[in-house]
Write a protein that holds these residues in place. Structure first.
Motif, PDB file in Angstrom:
ATOM      1  N   GLU A   1       0.854  -1.179   0.000  1.00  0.00           N
ATOM      2  CA  GLU A   1       0.000   0.000   0.000  1.00  0.00           C
ATOM      3  C   GLU A   1       0.903   1.246   0.000  1.00  0.00           C
ATOM      4  O   GLU A   1       1.629   1.486   0.966  1.00  0.00           O
ATOM      5  CB  GLU A   1      -0.929  -0.023   1.215  1.00  0.00           C
TER       6      GLU A   1
ATOM      7  N   THR B   1      -4.298   2.080  -5.026  1.00  0.00           N
ATOM      8  CA  THR B   1      -4.347   2.121  -3.567  1.00  0.00           C
ATOM      9  C   THR B   1      -5.502   1.267  -3.067  1.00  0.00           C
ATOM     10  O   THR B   1      -6.474   1.054  -3.796  1.00  0.00           O
ATOM     11  CB  THR B   1      -4.510   3.577  -3.073  1.00  0.00           C
ATOM     12  N   ASN B   2      -5.389   0.827  -1.813  1.00  0.00           N
ATOM     13  CA  ASN B   2      -6.528   0.092  -1.243  1.00  0.00           C
ATOM     14  C   ASN B   2      -7.538   1.046  -0.603  1.00  0.00           C
ATOM     15  O   ASN B   2      -8.577   0.611  -0.117  1.00  0.00           O
ATOM     16  CB  ASN B   2      -6.062  -0.967  -0.240  1.00  0.00           C
TER      17      ASN B   2
ATOM     18  N   MET C   1       1.780 -10.559  -4.411  1.00  0.00           N
ATOM     19  CA  MET C   1       1.651  -9.435  -5.342  1.00  0.00           C
ATOM     20  C   MET C   1       2.121  -8.134  -4.697  1.00  0.00           C
ATOM     21  O   MET C   1       2.480  -7.187  -5.393  1.00  0.00           O
ATOM     22  CB  MET C   1       0.199  -9.309  -5.803  1.00  0.00           C
TER      23      MET C   1
HETATM   24  N1  SAM Z   1      -2.398  -2.077  -2.145  1.00  0.00           N
HETATM   25  C1  SAM Z   1      -2.842  -1.499  -3.359  1.00  0.00           C
HETATM   26  C2  SAM Z   1      -4.151  -2.099  -3.812  1.00  0.00           C
HETATM   27  O1  SAM Z   1      -4.510  -3.155  -3.321  1.00  0.00           O
HETATM   28  O2  SAM Z   1      -4.800  -1.489  -4.655  1.00  0.00           O
HETATM   29  C3  SAM Z   1      -1.823  -1.586  -4.480  1.00  0.00           C
HETATM   30  C4  SAM Z   1      -1.051  -2.872  -4.600  1.00  0.00           C
HETATM   31  S1  SAM Z   1      -1.989  -4.278  -5.098  1.00  0.00           S
HETATM   32  C5  SAM Z   1      -0.745  -5.534  -5.084  1.00  0.00           C
HETATM   33  C6  SAM Z   1      -2.241  -3.946  -6.800  1.00  0.00           C
HETATM   34  C7  SAM Z   1      -3.345  -4.732  -7.464  1.00  0.00           C
HETATM   35  O3  SAM Z   1      -2.974  -6.104  -7.497  1.00  0.00           O
HETATM   36  C8  SAM Z   1      -4.679  -4.666  -6.771  1.00  0.00           C
HETATM   37  O4  SAM Z   1      -5.657  -4.233  -7.686  1.00  0.00           O
HETATM   38  C9  SAM Z   1      -4.960  -6.078  -6.358  1.00  0.00           C
HETATM   39  O5  SAM Z   1      -6.321  -6.384  -6.439  1.00  0.00           O
HETATM   40  C10 SAM Z   1      -4.156  -6.859  -7.385  1.00  0.00           C
HETATM   41  N2  SAM Z   1      -3.807  -8.210  -6.937  1.00  0.00           N
HETATM   42  C11 SAM Z   1      -3.143  -8.557  -5.825  1.00  0.00           C
HETATM   43  N3  SAM Z   1      -2.996  -9.897  -5.739  1.00  0.00           N
HETATM   44  C12 SAM Z   1      -3.594 -10.408  -6.841  1.00  0.00           C
HETATM   45  C13 SAM Z   1      -3.794 -11.733  -7.318  1.00  0.00           C
HETATM   46  N4  SAM Z   1      -3.341 -12.791  -6.656  1.00  0.00           N
HETATM   47  N5  SAM Z   1      -4.468 -11.893  -8.470  1.00  0.00           N
HETATM   48  C14 SAM Z   1      -4.944 -10.809  -9.154  1.00  0.00           C
HETATM   49  N6  SAM Z   1      -4.779  -9.544  -8.760  1.00  0.00           N
HETATM   50  C15 SAM Z   1      -4.116  -9.334  -7.606  1.00  0.00           C
END
Ligand code: SAM
Ligand code: SF4
Length: 328
Positions: free
Chosen positions: A69, A96-97, A323
């Motif tokens: 984040e 962002t979350n 991720m």
């Molecule tokens: N923390 C922020 C967020 O959640 O928006 C930014 C980082 S997050 C790793 C970036 C994106 O990766 C988010 O949209 C999240 O839904 C997606 N994401 C994370 N793990 C994932 C997975 N295993 N499969 C698909 N999308 C994933």
């Protein structure tokens, strides 16, 4: 113009500024978290600025800040301000979350950030907790409200998880009726910091679309923006749009225009590769900008054709990392 060995234009950088996070989304990391990087293993703000400035000179036009984040890293706003002043950068945006984001929206707007991608996997408070292990649903909703009030374009990202939030697909689509947002559904990928391979996986982009079509038979395909990773749709009479991202099927690699840099400063030329160049080490070893540029070009000119090839090249290291160590 920067192009790779397959003739694809490269003009987009996703920069992950931290691996830490204030949520524990189960598709991204285990409930107990991961082995967080030490501060000295992270790229410093100065190193990130040098890297971005070099890449913008080489042809990068858009930078997305992600993580982990982004806003759990201290002093993020002054860094964004410096980035926003980079000559030649056409678009600065972030993912962002939404937990800490609402109060920052006016300042983000002042810095010229026109759009934000926001993770939102459910509209149900209890399921939000069950998926993310944190009670932050209200803070995320406030970010949505505040962003819309300030005229910031919003795209939501929903990772579709069998048995956990498929019942949220239609309520999420319903949001587009009155709100001018793009609601996107992402195929779940095995980047979860735990088990590498799925025993069973069925919620691909076709199944997601068919589910939406059952409720909205009149949904129409619309033109996808250049380099879009989403297939985009519109329901007549709705204010917003619907997108589906075939992230695991990997049907969009032919137009992939992006580079990624991890919080440790590792360049990835494909989401599915194992990291191809340690930018942080090159800087700490004192290489000149010209030498680093040459090494970057070598990697851009030897990109995998697609995510399947990049994954095969990992050999004995199957995709399993969180991720949050990549940035999405
Ligand atoms: N923390 C922020 C967020 O959640 O928006 C930014 C980082 S997050 C790793 C970036 C994106 O990766 C988010 O949209 C999240 O839904 C997606 N994401 C994370 N793990 C994932 C997975 N295993 N499969 C698909 N999308 C994933
Ligand atoms: Fe955190 Fe984003 Fe991963 Fe969720 S998807 S745990 S919010 S980094």
């Amino acid at each position: 113009m920067l192009t790779d060995n397959h003739g694809r234009k490269i003009n987009y950088l996703r920069l992950a500024v931290t691996d830490r996070c204030n949520l524990r989304c189960s598709y991204c990391m285990p409930e107990e978290g991961i082995n967080w990087l030490d501060r000295k293993e992270l790229m410093s703000y100065e190193e990130m600025l040098v890297t971005c400035s070099l890449l913008v000179k080489m042809g990068i036009e858009k930078i997305r800040i992600t993580g982990g984040e982004p806003f759990v890293r201290k002093d993020m706003m002054p860094f964004l301000e410096q980035l926003s002043q980079l000559q030649g950068l056409k678009e600065l945006t972030l993912t962002t979350n939404g937990v800490l984001t609402a109060p920052l929206i006016p300042e983000l707007k002042r810095l010229g950030i026109r759009s934000i991608n926001l993770s939102l996997d459910t509209l149900d408070r209890n399921r939000f907790f069950a998926i993310s292990f944190r009670d932050e649903f209200d803070a995320v909703l406030e970010t949505i409200d505040t962003a819309l009030q300030h005229g910031i374009e919003l795209k939501t990202n929903t990772v579709v998880m069998d048995g956990k939030n498929t019942m949220d697909i239609i309520p999420m689509v319903n949001l587009t009726k009155d709100l001018p947002i793009s609601v996107r559904f992402i195929e779940e990928m095995p980047f979860n910091g735990g088990e590498a391979h799925y025993k069973h996986w069925e919620w691909n982009h076709v199944k997601i679309l068919n589910t939406i079509k059952e409720a909205y038979p009149g949904i129409e395909k619309i033109q996808d923006a250049a380099y879009s990773t989403a297939y985009n749709y519109h329901i007549p009479g709705h204010k917003g749009n619907v997108g589906i991202i075939a992230a695991y099927t990997r049907s969009f690699c032919g137009t992939c225009n992006r580079l990624r840099i991890t919080p440790e400063g590792i360049l990835k030329t494909c989401l599915y590769d194992n990291g191809v160049l340690n930018m942080k080490q090159l800087m700490r070893d004192g290489l000149s900008a010209e030498e680093i540029e040459q090494q970057l070009l070598n990697k851009i000119k030897s990109r995998a054709a697609n995510g399947h090839e990049a994954e095969r090249n990992r050999l004995n290291n199957p995709v399993h990392e969180s991720m949050s160590t990549i940035g999405g």
